[in-house]
Design an enzyme around this catalytic site. Structure first.
Site, PDB file in Angstrom:
ATOM      1  N   ASP A  40      -5.410   5.268  12.636  1.00 16.28           N
ATOM      2  CA  ASP A  40      -3.976   5.280  12.344  1.00 16.28           C
ATOM      3  C   ASP A  40      -3.194   4.754  13.543  1.00 16.28           C
ATOM      4  OD1 ASP A  40      -1.452   5.832  11.355  1.00 16.28           O
ATOM      5  OD2 ASP A  40      -1.988   7.806  10.605  1.00 16.28           O
ATOM      6  N   ASP A  41      -2.440   3.671  13.349  1.00 13.95           N
ATOM      7  CA  ASP A  41      -1.558   3.095  14.388  1.00 13.95           C
ATOM      8  C   ASP A  41      -2.319   2.529  15.580  1.00 13.95           C
ATOM      9  OD1 ASP A  41       0.440   3.986  12.733  1.00 13.95           O
ATOM     10  OD2 ASP A  41       1.418   5.275  14.202  1.00 13.95           O
TER      11      ASP A  41
ATOM     12  N   CYS B 274       1.886   3.289   6.915  1.00 10.08           N
ATOM     13  CA  CYS B 274       0.765   4.149   6.524  1.00 10.08           C
ATOM     14  C   CYS B 274       0.386   4.120   5.051  1.00 10.08           C
ATOM     15  CB  CYS B 274       1.079   5.590   6.915  1.00 10.08           C
ATOM     16  SG  CYS B 274       1.370   5.857   8.674  1.00 10.08           S
TER      17      CYS B 274
ATOM     18  N   ARG C 282      -2.955   2.161   3.045  1.00  8.28           N
ATOM     19  CA  ARG C 282      -4.084   2.928   2.492  1.00  8.28           C
ATOM     20  C   ARG C 282      -4.272   2.623   1.010  1.00  8.28           C
ATOM     21  NH1 ARG C 282      -5.039   6.688   6.644  1.00  8.28           N
ATOM     22  NH2 ARG C 282      -3.530   6.071   8.241  1.00  8.28           N
TER      23      ARG C 282
ATOM     24  N   LYS D  68      -7.057  11.613   6.996  1.00 13.80           N
ATOM     25  CA  LYS D  68      -5.689  11.458   6.484  1.00 13.80           C
ATOM     26  C   LYS D  68      -5.699  10.727   5.146  1.00 13.80           C
ATOM     27  CE  LYS D  68      -1.392   9.033   7.625  1.00 13.80           C
ATOM     28  NZ  LYS D  68      -0.632   8.325   8.674  1.00 13.80           N
TER      29      LYS D  68
ATOM     30  N   HIS E 206      -2.568  10.528   2.512  1.00 12.36           N
ATOM     31  CA  HIS E 206      -1.225   9.942   2.584  1.00 12.36           C
ATOM     32  C   HIS E 206      -0.890   8.937   1.472  1.00 12.36           C
ATOM     33  CE1 HIS E 206       2.272   9.006   5.577  1.00 12.36           C
ATOM     34  NE2 HIS E 206       2.657   9.597   4.459  1.00 12.36           N
TER      35      HIS E 206
ATOM     36  N   SER F  88       0.891  12.252   7.188  1.00 13.18           N
ATOM     37  CA  SER F  88       0.833  12.019   8.635  1.00 13.18           C
ATOM     38  C   SER F  88       0.940  13.308   9.437  1.00 13.18           C
ATOM     39  CB  SER F  88       1.960  11.067   9.062  1.00 13.18           C
ATOM     40  OG  SER F  88       1.722   9.765   8.596  1.00 13.18           O
TER      41      SER F  88
ATOM     42  N   HIS G 149      -1.993   8.170  15.707  1.00 10.03           N
ATOM     43  CA  HIS G 149      -0.619   8.425  15.287  1.00 10.03           C
ATOM     44  C   HIS G 149      -0.052   9.573  16.127  1.00 10.03           C
ATOM     45  CE1 HIS G 149       2.812   9.345  12.740  1.00 10.03           C
ATOM     46  NE2 HIS G 149       2.531   8.335  11.936  1.00 10.03           N
TER      47      HIS G 149
ATOM     48  N   ASP H  15      -4.764   1.013  10.033  1.00  9.26           N
ATOM     49  CA  ASP H  15      -3.798   0.849   8.943  1.00  9.26           C
ATOM     50  C   ASP H  15      -2.624  -0.048   9.290  1.00  9.26           C
ATOM     51  OD1 ASP H  15      -2.567   2.644  10.696  1.00  9.26           O
ATOM     52  OD2 ASP H  15      -1.797   3.946   9.109  1.00  9.26           O
ATOM     53  N   ASN H  16      -2.257  -0.147  10.545  1.00  7.72           N
ATOM     54  CA  ASN H  16      -1.139  -0.994  10.969  1.00  7.72           C
ATOM     55  C   ASN H  16      -1.100  -0.994  12.491  1.00  7.72           C
ATOM     56  OD1 ASN H  16       0.462   1.715   9.606  1.00  7.72           O
ATOM     57  ND2 ASN H  16       0.699   1.407  11.798  1.00  7.72           N
TER      58      ASN H  16
ATOM     59  N   LYS I 133       4.010  -1.781  14.604  1.00  9.63           N
ATOM     60  CA  LYS I 133       4.161  -1.041  13.358  1.00  9.63           C
ATOM     61  C   LYS I 133       5.577  -1.226  12.802  1.00  9.63           C
ATOM     62  CE  LYS I 133       4.016   3.737  11.621  1.00  9.63           C
ATOM     63  NZ  LYS I 133       3.487   5.085  11.893  1.00  9.63           N
TER      64      LYS I 133
END
Length: 635
Positions: free
Chosen positions: A43-44, A83, A87, A136, A138, A161, A233, A285-286, A306
């Protein structure tokens, strides 16, 4: 020595590959068990947040090993720059707008990924796969949207998140929060509440232990493991075993622990004899949330992060390893996306593709570094801002459509878990040659009008098709959507009530230089909104009954996460200034005590002016300004 696969190599080798009959398919032969699939989704994590992508200050030996023993993509994209949509795109093989997930879901959201969509897990279940989602989720926190409604046998993790909790970034509980307690869920049941940073620091280890257990339990049957880490994240946290290990502080510690997790997965595959039967994918994810400073990652030479569609927002780490199938040390420069994982997995397992339209395509030839292998896409499309097309990538070229974007440059980032300010940038039609300008700094649209026209046509055609065939998300029954209507204001002379108080409502204001600002009404709100310019102001004509000091109260709303707006209230030579106050939603109002003004008796103009936009995007929604006489006002 890495095997470099460039577009030139692909063109030169195309005829040879076909002549040799190099078939890309790897579907299991009759009687042979199909391969296992593991997707590790962080994540991130930024493009440069691994050693093999240029990270400094910490080591990632296991990610580097994946690159050395498999394929490292240089141009691998997430489906979206935030996010939830990302996904949804990975699991369905679709651009997120196609499946109706166009923004980040919150604990108040009534939507989720529609159970009628086919996920990778759904696709593999008819082949006898064991399936697990760990980490996660989400894409819908209500029971009807959780993983076991989408083909997974089991789920252990967070529904959204890790910053959606009633705790500040320093670990202190918020005095007021619109977030509920953060649940750790097993299947559909909350088994624990995450309340401290120490608990967050255990998540990577706990997810990894669950993943290892799942692999061991299912060693004798094919399995699909979707391991979606909560880190990096914010709020970032790490276990004791990695605290203080890196030269880059807490962020480096957290990435090192994620790398350790990858190592545990790889070692478990080796111990169980499954190494050569398992495709392992690692991506994110980003891009990084750059305004968090030392608690955010790096995009290296890229621009943005992001929340925008510059390369730093969606170009990701892309590592894939499958000993005996993927050659070691491949550096793949052909563009690909996480939406391509579902059709690639369908090809290697023999699973039937979803009946509904998807956007991804198999990239198995790229993984195998076949001579002549090229991206299966004429173009990749980058959506953001409520599912609007913002950029098109085709070969070396990238065309930005006109749009506003989340701007990091020019603003001092935050530190130690707290965010810095953001801006609101604007880009017009712009063409970049990513082969010579990966940082997207030199617009060459004027030099290549034919390429601009071609990419624009591709984007517009894709958008029309997408809008015509977009499918709805799953929706939980709830209150009907708020019906908002724009109403013309009716300026009148504001006169005091019996107590000498002057209530200046937005409906009675004059909007000066509106630039889109307007008065709106619904069952929940009556305010001036869409206030996106510092040049906009509102004014009232007031009849001050008594000279003296008046307290100024401004009733406004400003939905989280926007912060930082500043306004002032002016009457004659007097002025009072205050900061906008963040509220749970746009229809939840708060009063801001703006200070005192001395007002002479008689008729005057009262103005409210914007000094700084919240998050660089808008000021606030303004409901009213109230002037309350203080006790010492002269009769």
């Amino acid at each position: 020595m890495p095997i470099e696969m460039s577009r030139r190599d692909a063109l030169l080798g195309l005829g040879t590959g076909l002549a040799l009959g190099l078939a890309p398919t790897l579907a299991a032969a009759p009687g042979k068990r199909p391969p296992n699939v593991i997707i590790i989704f962080t994540d991130d994590q930024g493009y440069a947040d691994a050693g093999c992508y240029g990270a400094t200050g910490y080591e990632t030996p296991h990610l580097d090993r994946m690159a050395a023993e498999g394929v490292r993509f240089t141009d691998f994209y997430s489906p979206y720059a935030s996010c939830s949509p990302s996904r949804a795109g990975l699991l369905t093989g679709c651009y997120p707008p196609r499946v109706g997930i166009n923004g980040v879901l919150s604990p108040n959201s009534l939507i989720g990924l529609n159970p009628e969509e086919t996920t990778i897990a759904d696709m593999l279940k008819p082949l006898g796969y064991a399936t697990s989602c760990i980490g996660k989720w989400h894409i819908g926190h209500h029971p009807e949207f959780l993983p076991r409604k989408h083909g997974f046998d089991e789920f252990f993790g967070l529904p959204y998140s890790n910053d959606m909790w009633p705790v500040h970034y320093d670990g202190k509980r918020r005095a007021k929060s619109h977030y509920p307690p953060l649940p750790l869920i097993e299947n559909e049941k909350t088994v624990e509440t995450i309340e401290t940073l120490e608990q967050q620091g255990q998540l990577t280890t706990r997810y990894t232990e669950r993943a290892v257990d799942f692999i061991r339990r299912n060693r004798r049957k094919p399995f699909f493991l979707y391991l979606a880490h909560s880190m990096v994240h914010v709020p970032i946290a790490v276990s004791e075993k990695f605290r203080g290990k890196s030269k880059q502080g807490l962020f480096g510690d957290v990435v090192m622990e994620l790398d350790w997790s990858v190592g545990r997965i790889l070692s478990t595959l080796a111990e169980t004899g499954l190494d050569e039967d398992t495709l392992v994918v690692f991506t994110s994810d980003n891009g990084p949330w750059l305004n968090y400073g030392n608690h955010a990652g790096s995009v290296g030479p890229l621009r943005g992060g992001k929340g925008n569609t510059f390369e730093g927002g969606q170009r990701e780490i892309g590592l894939m390893r499958w000993p005996g199938v993927i050659p070691a040390g491949v550096v793949q420069r052909e563009p690909a996306s996480a939406i391509d994982l579902l059709p690639t997995i369908a090809e290697i397992t023999g699973a039937a593709l979803p009946k509904k339209k998807i956007d991804g395509a198999s990239i198995l030839p790229l993984l195998k570094a076949l001579p002549g292998a090229r991206t299966p896409h004429e173009a990749l499309f980058q959506y953001y801002g409520g599912g609007k097309l913002q950029a098109v990538r085709a070969g070396r070229w990238k065309l930005h459509f006109p749009h506003h974007y989340r701007q990091y440059e020019g603003f001092k980032p935050g530190a130690d878990g707290f965010p810095g300010r953001l801006g609101r940038g604007r880009i017009e039609w712009s063409l970049f040659d990513l082969q010579t300008d990966v940082g997207e700094r030199r617009d060459v649209a004027a030099n290549h009008p034919d390429i601009v026209a071609r990419l624009r046509r591709l984007g517009e055609e894709h958008t029309r098709e997408m809008h015509a065939n977009a499918r709805p998300p799953g929706r939980r029954p709830g209150p009907p959507p708020e019906k908002i209507r724009t109403v013309a204001t009716k300026p009148v002379l504001i006169q005091a009530d019996k107590d000498g108080m002057l209530l200046c409502h937005a409906r009675n204001a004059r909007i000066l230089n509106p630039k889109g600002a307007r008065y709106v009404e619904s069952s929940k709100r009556q305010n001036i909104g869409s206030w996106h310019s510092l040049e906009t102001a509102v004014s009232w004509q007031v009849e001050v009954p008594t000279a003296g000091v008046y307290r100024v109260l401004v009733t406004q709303s400003l939905a989280r996460p926007l912060t930082g707006g500043v306004f002032r209230v002016v009457c004659g030579a007097e002025a009072a200034q205050a900061a906008c106050k963040t509220t749970p939603s746009w229809s939840s109002y708060a009063r801001v005590d703006t200070g005192m003004l001395y007002l002479p008796a008689g008729r005057a103009e009262l103005r409210l002016e914007a000094l700084k936009l919240s998050g660089g995007r808008c000021l606030m929604n303004l409901k009213s300004v109230t002037l309350i006489p203080q006790e010492k006002n002269a009769p």
